[in-house]
Structures are given as structure tokens and as C-alpha cells.
Write a protein that holds these residues in place. Sequence first.
Motif, PDB file in Angstrom:
ATOM      1  N   UNK A  26       9.048  49.521 -84.502  1.00  0.00           N
ATOM      2  CA  UNK A  26       9.909  48.338 -84.418  1.00  0.00           C
ATOM      3  C   UNK A  26       9.605  47.476 -83.190  1.00  0.00           C
ATOM      4  N   UNK A  27       8.712  47.943 -82.305  1.00  0.00           N
ATOM      5  CA  UNK A  27       8.320  47.144 -81.139  1.00  0.00           C
ATOM      6  C   UNK A  27       7.195  46.165 -81.463  1.00  0.00           C
ATOM      7  N   UNK A  28       6.706  46.192 -82.717  1.00  0.00           N
ATOM      8  CA  UNK A  28       5.639  45.282 -83.129  1.00  0.00           C
ATOM      9  C   UNK A  28       6.145  44.364 -84.249  1.00  0.00           C
ATOM     10  N   UNK A  29       5.631  43.144 -84.270  1.00  0.00           N
ATOM     11  CA  UNK A  29       5.945  42.246 -85.388  1.00  0.00           C
ATOM     12  C   UNK A  29       5.312  42.792 -86.675  1.00  0.00           C
ATOM     13  N   UNK A  30       5.992  42.566 -87.805  1.00  0.00           N
ATOM     14  CA  UNK A  30       5.493  43.031 -89.110  1.00  0.00           C
ATOM     15  C   UNK A  30       5.024  41.828 -89.924  1.00  0.00           C
ATOM     16  N   UNK A  31       3.724  41.792 -90.224  1.00  0.00           N
ATOM     17  CA  UNK A  31       3.160  40.645 -90.950  1.00  0.00           C
ATOM     18  C   UNK A  31       3.668  40.578 -92.385  1.00  0.00           C
ATOM     19  N   UNK A  32       3.941  41.739 -92.990  1.00  0.00           N
ATOM     20  CA  UNK A  32       4.469  41.723 -94.358  1.00  0.00           C
ATOM     21  C   UNK A  32       5.848  41.071 -94.381  1.00  0.00           C
TER      22      UNK A  32
ATOM     23  N   UNK B  95      -5.737  35.679 -83.139  1.00  0.00           N
ATOM     24  CA  UNK B  95      -6.491  35.763 -81.881  1.00  0.00           C
ATOM     25  C   UNK B  95      -6.669  37.187 -81.374  1.00  0.00           C
ATOM     26  N   UNK B  96      -6.355  38.183 -82.220  1.00  0.00           N
ATOM     27  CA  UNK B  96      -6.540  39.568 -81.807  1.00  0.00           C
ATOM     28  C   UNK B  96      -5.514  40.054 -80.805  1.00  0.00           C
TER      29      UNK B  96
ATOM     30  N   UNK C  50       1.706  34.995 -86.031  1.00  0.00           N
ATOM     31  CA  UNK C  50       0.495  34.541 -86.731  1.00  0.00           C
ATOM     32  C   UNK C  50      -0.620  34.224 -85.724  1.00  0.00           C
ATOM     33  N   UNK C  51      -0.256  33.627 -84.607  1.00  0.00           N
ATOM     34  CA  UNK C  51      -1.251  33.348 -83.556  1.00  0.00           C
ATOM     35  C   UNK C  51      -1.836  34.654 -83.013  1.00  0.00           C
TER      36      UNK C  51
END
Length: 637
Positions: free
Chosen positions: A82-88, A126-127, A121-122
Motif C-alpha cells: 500500500x506504500x506504492x501507487x497501483x497502476x491498475x 521515467x522509471x 504515470x510520470x
Amino acid sequence: MAEAVAESMREGRHLLVQAGTGTGKSLAYLVPSLLHDQRVVVATATLALQHQLVERDLPRLVEAVGSQEGVDASYAVLKGRSNYACLHRIREGVPDEQGALVEMPAGSMGQKVLELRSWAEEQAENGGSGERDNAPRHTDREWRQVSVGHRDCLGAAKCPFGQECFVELAREKAHRSHLIITNHSLLAIDAIEGVPMIPDYDVVVIDEAHELTARVTQAATDELSAPDVERAARRSQRFVEGSEADDLADAGETLRDAIDGCDPGRFERLPQHLADALVLVRDAARACLSAYPRESDAGDADAGRTQARGTVQEVFAYAERMAADLESDVLWLSEGGSGGQSRVPPRLCVAPLQVWGPMRDKLLTDKTVVFTSATLMLGGDFNSVAGSVGLKPGERVTEGAAGAAVGGALSEHALPWRGLDVGSPFDYGQQAILYVARHLPPPGRDGLGKAQLDEIVELVDAAGGRTLGLFSSRRAAEAAAEVVRERLPHLTTLAQGDAQLPELARQFVEDPHTCLFGTLSLWQGLDVPGETCQLVLIDRIPFPRPDDPLMSARQKAADKAGGNGFMQVAATHAALLMAQGAGRLIRTTTDRGVVAVLDPRLATARYGGFLKASLPPMWTTTDPAVVRKALARLAEG
């Protein structure tokens, strides 16, 4: 310390190191960690320390030694999902309980979520790492719109964005790295709960180790309420064709009635009507899980179905654990109450009675562990903390004349460990005064009395502000702040809750004539060196509340085992917090000030010596006139 850590890693022997603020302890364990020939994990309790390691200490260290032949200076950070954004979630949304896509929140929150989506998204383009710490400013509620927990994740194999997933990329980087920085909770889930989260490693360094047992306990605590069961049933109705979802909803109603018939607090033994309700929920959840179509039968991965099934799986696991009513667990009912605009339902909670056993069996037996903190010696020795993490006093070894470990004959199952106090760069006897207000009445149940409030005003007035007030309750902090504002209007007085903690800390640092009063998060999380903080007030010895379910159960268990439950649990808890609180005062070699304890029991009670031995060696007095003069001299500069 660096030499002791290197030796511990080389010989596979556990180490406890007390290293005061300002000793450079992070470098003292990072250097041998980089030089060790196998992977090392560093686990911290706070994001602030994790940030310091990754943003400051490690880059400087890699620059210094990274080019040395044979040194693998690669490192990675691992956090919970949950500490990371989820692209889905960002690109496809998440279905609500009825299966419709959740709409964008309205107003300023919607704007913030759009900003977070653009940032994610950025990051993907940009890795970047997609970590919450690097995101634009936001609230917890806003972050939940762009992240998921482990239960809601489709899994890399099924997710259309699995190749770009920030969590998966972080794990891949960890697999390629020599050093992994993570947190206590993730370490506990990996090592003790047995859920693989961290690549295989040889040694773990646990910084802020005084927090470890609390974090491990937290990671192993489960909660269940009637609305949780009903929500799982509602979410299942779209995916389960039979009556199993309805049966789960009925079981939730039965659980609600059973909870309504119980008083809040700890259950010595599970009441029969509650035990029956939990068994009903467990069996209904199991049947509901079995009724879900298999992935192969249901076609492509479906975020809504994965999320719904995960909710039922959680209900089943928690109800099964609670219904088992194990002696190794503590079960209690929390009080409901108001939370924002809605009422918070009462919740059943279950936590391990102790964590030293699992830590000994599942972490210490397999890995070499280095524990470090500014606060590891309580009552003057390591035994309390060592025992709480699974090491026994009889297993401690000491250094002989030639530096070799010596000790009694240890059995083959013993886990030898060494304790080391590397001291402090501070001269506490010259820099700090410990003032115990012996003349005050003992603290009562009704909060701060007139004598305590008068004492606070006199001390704050003598210090000219510059006061950090650490209180045992929010009510006490607010009462003290109100009186100080009224009687010392020329000073700025802030109370926890007036603003977010970083904002309060900023105001406190910018104006020396300021007081900041608050509770537990100030005891442990504030670093304010310099003349900003010359008086630390502690209103009372911070024993756990008598009705604290877990602490009272642990105290009773210690008594039953022939120990002294009060000293092993309550006094140790208080000593740890007092040491942390007193540690807010002296942060550099030029700081000066007073720690004022308004609880006379520190001077009069038999356990007072144990508590004082846990504090830095400050010059001590019980004379209020001496202290007021000292504070006035400091205020004059």
C-alpha cells in the motif's frame, strides 16, 4: 560499534548495541553491512529513519567505498504494497460493492487524486519508484484512491500492468541488491508470519529495536466486526450463484447480536454465544469461498472478484483464529464510538500474548540479528529488552582479555548474544538536569490537578516557552495548554491536534517562545535540537492503562509463570517511554536543559530506581527553586 557489528556478522552471533543519539550508529552498521559477503537486511521502525538512510547515509557511503574492489554497494528499499501507487487502480478503477466503477471523488479531493494519478504515470514513464514518500502532498484518504493493499492486488501474472508494477519492480531490484532497507512490519510478516516478502538474506540489522516487539505484535493482530462480515457478503453476491453469500450475511447478523451482548474489554475465556457466532461466520465464509468460480472457469482476471474473494478469505482467517480461543492469543472487544461523521462499530481484536517465542524460533534461530537503538538498557542492563525479543539472560557472552567471547557452557540449542553500550557523545551530567517534583501529590485518575497545573505554569514561565510537554493523555495535554495560554498569554502554546505534526514541529522550531504539548507520537517522533527545546515536561510515569487488554494479559501471564508481572511488563513499558521522552531534550553536544517529571513516585516508589536507571545520567534534583533558576539562566542565554 562497527567492529562489534562486523564480528557479529562474521561469527553468526546476535548483538544488542545501545548507541546514543549523535554516535553515528547508522554508519556503524552500514559499513560492515556493505562489507559482509552475503545479503543484509536493515529494518527500521519509522519512515523518517528509512528516509535518512536512503537519502543521506547510503549515497554518501556508496560514494566513499562503492568503487572498492570486492564491495557490492547495491541497495534497494522494500515497503508494504500500500506504500506504492497501483497502476491498475489508476488506469482501470476499482469496482464498488455493486460492481460499478467507483467515480472520481468530487471537489478538491478529486483534483488531488488527478494530481496523484498524473504523478504516478510520470513515475512509470521515467522509471520512478512510485513510492508514497515521493508523491505530492496528500491525505491518507486521497492516497487510498491510487493504491491497493495485498488483498486487492490481482497479482503480477494476472494484472495487465504487471510488467510496470512499482511493487514488482521494487522486489526485482531487491533481488539484485546486496543491502535491503525495509521496516519492522514487513520483516515480521516475512520472517514470523512466513509470508515471503524479502529475498533470502543472511543477517538483519534492526534499528530502533526498542520498537520491535510492538511492531511485531501489531503485524500479528487481527480485527473483525459485524460490518466487515456483511461487507464481504455483499461483495460476494455478484460472483456466487448459490445462497452462500446470503448465509454469510446472516452469520454477520448473528455476530452483531453476539457482540451487542458483550461488554468491551478482554475475554479471559470466550463467551459461548460469541464462540458459536464466530464458528458460524467461519463456516459460512469457508462455504462462500468454495462457491466462488475458479479463475479458469471465470475467464480473465477481474479486480472486483479478486477483491471480493480476498475480503471473504480475510473474514474466514480472522474468525477461525478467534474461534480457536488459543491460550497463546489475547482476545478483546474494543469500544465503539464516533469516528468523523459515522459511528465506529465495536470490533473483536486478537493479538499474540507474547512475541518472543515466534521471534526466537522463526528469526533468531535462522538468521544473525543485530539489534540497535539509543534505548536498549532498561534498569541499567539489557535483560528486559533481550528477553522481549527472544534472547535469554543466561545465553549472554562477554568479552575476555583477548577479545574472545567467554561465558558459561551453553547448550546446543542456545542462542549466544553479546550486549554492548557504546555510550554517548553528550555529557549529560553537565548538559541536563533531571527534576523530580517530589513535593507534588501523586497523580490521580481525574487528570491534572491544580498543584500540577501551577507547577507547569511556573516551569514554562521560567523557561520563557521552549517547552515540549509529553502527556499521558490527550485530555491532560489540552488541559495544560489551556491553562498556559490563559496565564502566560505572551507565549505561543500549541497542542497536538491544532495542526498536523510536521506543521506543529515547524512552528515550534521557528519561535523559541513556544510550547508544544502532546501525547505518544511526540515522545518518540520529534527531533528538535537547539534552544527551541530546553524543558521537557513529563506529567506522569507512563504506565500502561490498567484496562489495556494486551498489557494486562501479559502482566498476568508473567505473574503466573513465577515472575514479577508489574516490573516485567508495566515498569518496562514505562521505562522505555520515559527514556524516549527524556531523549527529546539533548540532541547535540551544545544543547542544555531540564527534564521535569511531575510524578513524585519517581523519587518515592521502590520501582523509581529502575526507571531512573533507564534514563540518561543527568544531574538530579527535587528542588523546584534550583530548577526555575537554571531555566531562567538558560532563557537569558
